[in-house]
Design an enzyme around this catalytic site. Sequence first.
Site, short mmCIF file in Angstrom:
data_model
loop_
_atom_site.label_atom_id
_atom_site.label_comp_id
_atom_site.label_asym_id
_atom_site.label_seq_id
_atom_site.Cartn_x
_atom_site.Cartn_y
_atom_site.Cartn_z
N ARG A 168 57.31 49.75 -19.76
CA ARG A 168 57.62 51.35 -19.02
C ARG A 168 58.61 50.90 -17.54
O ARG A 168 59.16 51.91 -17.39
CB ARG A 168 56.31 51.89 -18.60
CG ARG A 168 55.73 52.52 -19.93
CD ARG A 168 54.48 53.12 -19.66
NE ARG A 168 54.10 53.99 -20.53
CZ ARG A 168 52.90 54.81 -20.50
NH1 ARG A 168 52.06 54.92 -19.52
NH2 ARG A 168 52.65 55.61 -21.51
N LYS B 294 39.49 58.85 -31.61
CA LYS B 294 38.83 60.10 -31.61
C LYS B 294 39.54 60.98 -32.40
O LYS B 294 40.87 61.27 -32.41
CB LYS B 294 38.50 60.86 -30.45
CG LYS B 294 37.40 60.41 -29.59
CD LYS B 294 37.23 61.19 -28.49
CE LYS B 294 36.20 61.00 -27.81
NZ LYS B 294 35.94 61.78 -26.26
N GLY C 143 50.49 53.52 -26.16
CA GLY C 143 50.22 52.25 -25.46
C GLY C 143 49.70 51.06 -26.21
O GLY C 143 49.92 49.98 -26.30
N GLY D 295 50.58 59.86 -25.87
CA GLY D 295 50.04 61.15 -25.93
C GLY D 295 51.05 62.03 -26.07
O GLY D 295 51.42 63.22 -26.78
C1 3PG Z 1 49.95 57.64 -20.35
O1 3PG Z 1 49.73 56.21 -20.27
O2 3PG Z 1 49.24 58.08 -21.51
C2 3PG Z 1 50.72 58.58 -19.64
O3 3PG Z 1 51.06 57.70 -18.25
C3 3PG Z 1 49.81 59.65 -19.04
O4 3PG Z 1 48.82 59.21 -18.45
P1 3PG Z 1 47.38 60.13 -18.39
O5 3PG Z 1 47.05 60.31 -20.00
O6 3PG Z 1 46.46 59.51 -17.47
O7 3PG Z 1 47.87 61.64 -18.07
#
Ligand code: 3PG
Length: 376
Positions: free
Chosen positions: A42, A179, A324, A347
């Site tokens: 990233r 989930k 990730g 996400g």
């Molecule tokens: C992630 O790693 O999913 C993004 O950086 C967003 O982070 P968050 O899910 O804590 O909002």
Amino acid sequence: MSLPQLEDLPDPSGKRVLVRCDFNVPLSTAADGTRVIEDDLRIRAAVPTLRWLLDRGAEVTACTHLGRPKGAPDAKSDVGPVRARLAELVPGVRLLDNLRWDSGEEANAPAFVDRLVADQDLYVDDAFGAAHRAHASIVGPPTRLPSAAGRLLAREVEVLGALLHDPKRPFVAVLGGSKVSDKLGVIRSLLDKVDTLILGGGMCFTFLAASGHHIGESLAEPDMVATCQELLESDTEILLPTDLVVLGPDDDVRQVGEDVPPGYRGLDIGPGSAAAFADAIADARTVLWNGPMGVFEDPRFEAGTIAVAYAVAECRGFTIVGGGDSAAAAAKFGFSDRIDHVSTGGGASLELIEQGDLPGLAALRASAAAFGLGMR
Ligand code: 3PG
Ligand code: MG
């Protein structure tokens, strides 16, 4: 989807530019207590945008969240290690403290937006991984400053947007992760778009329970069983594991079929499922993979994820890995450079597929309209 891009901004020379990045990288703690970046993807991914601005004479301030601190400073979410890595990759960029150390960030508080934009002339959003969060640093500055998408954000939207509109078929999606409830919206949306949906990871157990199997002590969401039954009736082909690797009392690891014995927990897909999933992936012309097949951090439960990562790497179609954990798995097993697009957003990529838009993108388009910038 059109967005204002770097070339659409007023000349950045001599201007102060705030760049929202997603430097929320995985960190571990070494024996001596030092915090170590496990994967700097990233940070590397933001370099082209930062260099573009520096090369044009801008004064660049970057900002990011890291982890989920609850509105107050703490040592484990200090951006120190990120700041050090950033300085190695692209010297001359200031990095603000963790945005989430201020409760105004997640609350999208106007006073916090004021502080972020004070003394800045332009705003660039390159934080694709956080574009699904309507937080102050994402949706606030575009209302105050001429704003544009950075290179990374623009590329992510281009690649993922193409999946929504005209994917080459067969289009196969592979979903893992723990989930069902987290991924329900995207599962529904993918069932309308893909030719085959492959389900593994922790969430497959709720689906296995919904198809009448015993799941032992496996992770499951009992209140999602009825929903899973309904999803399984879809006309789209859904592949679930037909064998599993399970962990039982006294660390007993064994392979079983679709039924998990009492007292055992499913922690990976078995070799038969891995082969079937790999066959479906091999024939695809588009593959989207999000979420590992098992607890791949433990070598006893890594085989399913390795098999899927290998199949995605070998596939001749266009391959996208998001999230990730799956990106980390692809990197850990050495497949990253054989994947066409490793998304920096898990996400965010799923929400873009589900909703067709994200708060961060909408904010940039609105900003272009308000400040009269072009879009491309
Ligand atoms: C992630 O790693 O999913 C993004 O950086 C967003 O982070 P968050 O899910 O804590 O909002
Ligand atoms: Mg997340």
